[in-house]
Design a protein around this motif. Structure first.
Motif, PDB file in Angstrom:
ATOM      1  N   GLY A  83       0.273  -1.476   0.298  1.00 11.16           N
ATOM      2  CA  GLY A  83      -0.210  -0.042  -0.061  1.00 11.16           C
ATOM      3  C   GLY A  83       0.559   1.724   0.166  1.00 11.16           C
ATOM      4  O   GLY A  83       0.692   2.254  -0.774  1.00 11.16           O
ATOM      5  N   ILE A  84       1.792   1.292   0.827  1.00  9.00           N
ATOM      6  CA  ILE A  84       2.837   2.599   1.005  1.00  9.00           C
ATOM      7  C   ILE A  84       3.964   3.229  -0.236  1.00  9.00           C
ATOM      8  O   ILE A  84       3.445   4.053  -0.707  1.00  9.00           O
ATOM      9  N   ILE A  85       3.845   1.232  -0.337  1.00  8.34           N
ATOM     10  CA  ILE A  85       4.608   1.667  -1.919  1.00  8.34           C
ATOM     11  C   ILE A  85       3.773   1.995  -3.149  1.00  8.34           C
ATOM     12  O   ILE A  85       4.415   2.746  -4.061  1.00  8.34           O
ATOM     13  N   GLY A  86       2.967   2.152  -3.351  1.00 15.50           N
ATOM     14  CA  GLY A  86       1.393   1.901  -4.519  1.00 15.50           C
ATOM     15  C   GLY A  86       1.366   3.718  -4.220  1.00 15.50           C
ATOM     16  O   GLY A  86       1.421   4.317  -4.741  1.00 15.50           O
ATOM     17  N   ALA A  87       1.523   4.097  -2.608  1.00 13.75           N
ATOM     18  CA  ALA A  87       1.419   5.110  -2.718  1.00 13.75           C
ATOM     19  C   ALA A  87       2.075   6.213  -2.870  1.00 13.75           C
ATOM     20  O   ALA A  87       2.415   6.972  -3.880  1.00 13.75           O
ATOM     21  N   GLU A  88       3.744   5.395  -2.514  1.00 15.27           N
ATOM     22  CA  GLU A  88       4.496   6.507  -3.449  1.00 15.27           C
ATOM     23  C   GLU A  88       4.440   6.403  -5.136  1.00 15.27           C
ATOM     24  O   GLU A  88       4.797   7.509  -5.582  1.00 15.27           O
ATOM     25  N   LEU A  89       3.885   5.399  -5.330  1.00 18.58           N
ATOM     26  CA  LEU A  89       3.665   5.352  -7.378  1.00 18.58           C
ATOM     27  C   LEU A  89       3.260   6.690  -7.458  1.00 18.58           C
ATOM     28  O   LEU A  89       3.716   6.936  -8.270  1.00 18.58           O
TER      29      LEU A  89
END
Length: 181
Positions: A83-89
């Motif tokens: 989730g936080i990886i996707g948020a950064e992307l």
């Protein structure tokens, strides 16, 4: 505001035709369809259906960088971080509101207490859905897994699964169910 090209963004990170692409795309479509159906049942909530569709289609954009071989993810990050990886992307793509959906859809959301008490490899901050749209994508997501993407889980099975993560998680789920069912 420019029109979002969901497939173009998705294909920037996922190779079309691969098992991972097919798994995440199929899962995301089912989540988006369920969320839109629930939004239609509740016109009184004035849910932004366009945003819900876009956010649901991209809520798992970060899974490819995680290590979850059973769903074709061969990255190195723990799955809980998708989730936080996707948020950064998505922030880097210029979609900060969509990024919040990525960040806040894990489980029924995660509080800072959840993160600390479970020693999760996540930033120490609350990551629970706040807006109706965030809650709707989070809720719809609980009914589909990427390992069996074509099968919607029955409500009682979802509720039982959520309950494994504690009373607070179950309470958040029940609140979302009251809103959307």
């Amino acid at each position: 505001m420019t029109t979002m090209n969901i497939q173009q963004i998705f294909e920037k990170y996922y190779q079309p035709g691969t098992p991972l692409y097919n798994s995440v795309w199929s899962h995301s479509k089912l989540v988006a369809e369920k969320a839109l159906k629930l939004a239609q049942v509740h016109p009184e909530l004035n849910i932004d259906s366009d945003f819900v569709y876009e956010a649901a289609m991209l809520h798992d954009i970060g899974v490819y960088l995680t290590h979850a071989p059973s769903i074709y993810c061969t990255g190195e990050e723990p799955y809980i971080r998708h989730g936080i990886i996707g948020a950064e992307l998505l922030r880097n793509e210029g979609y900060p509101k969509h990024a919040l959906v990525c960040e806040r859809h894990t489980g029924t959301g995660l509080t800072v207490d959840d993160i600390i008490s479970q020693n999760l490899p996540l930033p120490h901050r609350d990551m629970c859905p706040i807006s109706l749209e965030e809650k709707l994508v989070c809720f719809a997501d609980k009914f589909y897994s990427k390992s069996t993407p074509d099968q919607e889980k029955p409500f009682d099975k979802v509720r039982k699964s959520v309950a494994k993560y504690g009373d607070a998680s179950l309470h958040r789920f029940d609140e979302m169910a009251t809103l959307f069912l």
